[in-house]
Write a protein that holds these residues in place. Structure first.
Motif, mmCIF file in Angstrom:
data_model
loop_
_atom_site.group_PDB
_atom_site.id
_atom_site.type_symbol
_atom_site.label_atom_id
_atom_site.label_comp_id
_atom_site.label_asym_id
_atom_site.label_seq_id
_atom_site.Cartn_x
_atom_site.Cartn_y
_atom_site.Cartn_z
ATOM 1 N N CYS A 49 0.438 3.674 3.684
ATOM 2 C CA CYS A 49 0.472 2.670 4.862
ATOM 3 C C CYS A 49 2.236 1.777 4.975
ATOM 4 C CB CYS A 49 -0.435 2.079 5.890
ATOM 5 S SG CYS A 49 -1.393 0.547 4.962
ATOM 6 N N HIS A 70 -7.280 2.588 2.404
ATOM 7 C CA HIS A 70 -6.678 3.206 1.818
ATOM 8 C C HIS A 70 -7.610 3.743 1.100
ATOM 9 C CE1 HIS A 70 -3.787 3.330 5.624
ATOM 10 N NE2 HIS A 70 -4.746 4.201 5.522
ATOM 11 N N CYS A 104 -4.060 -0.595 0.130
ATOM 12 C CA CYS A 104 -4.814 -1.402 0.761
ATOM 13 C C CYS A 104 -6.581 -1.151 0.403
ATOM 14 C CB CYS A 104 -4.623 -1.581 2.025
ATOM 15 S SG CYS A 104 -4.671 -0.133 3.158
ATOM 16 N N CYS A 114 0.555 -1.983 -0.054
ATOM 17 C CA CYS A 114 -0.009 0.047 0.255
ATOM 18 C C CYS A 114 0.938 1.137 0.211
ATOM 19 C CB CYS A 114 -0.674 0.062 1.481
ATOM 20 S SG CYS A 114 -1.215 1.661 1.608
HETATM 21 ZN ZN ZN Z 1 -3.224 1.341 3.421
#
Ligand code: ZN
Length: 111
Positions: A88, A109, A106, A85
């Protein structure tokens, strides 16, 4: 070749076929309009052809964007950042990558 790369290349082949088909469709509609010698603005047939051309062009543009995303994903496979991701830094779940191989975020997000 990794599983991710195999999947991306298979998807890329599909998208490129779709892109070529849509570009052919646009060209075919342009030819049809020229052969019919219709006036886009004042002739009902011209308006229909113009609409069809816009639809085909929109689909071609969408396929083009998808191809760019897949190529970018292949670049990430090459540099080892695929499936992580971008927000993050955690791994993107395999199920999500199966559904959206070019995903850069992900589920949390992606919104
Ligand atoms: Zn993420």
């Amino acid at each position: 070749m990794s599983d991710a790369e195999t999947r991306l290349r298979a998807r890329l082949a599909e998208v490129e076929a779709r892109l070529a088909a849509q570009r052919n469709a646009v060209a075919g509609i342009v030819d049809a309009a020229r052969d019919a010698n219709v006036d886009d603005e004042h002739d009902p047939e011209g308006a229909t052809l113009a609409w069809e051309r816009q639809q085909a062009a929109a689909l071609a543009a969408e396929a083009g964007r998808e191809r760019d995303e897949l190529l970018a994903a292949l670049d990430r496979v090459a540099d080892g950042t695929y499936g992580v991701c971008e927000v993050c830094g955690r791994p993107i779940p395999e199920a999500r990558l199966e559904a959206r191989p070019a995903a850069t975020r992900c589920v949390e997000h992606a919104r």
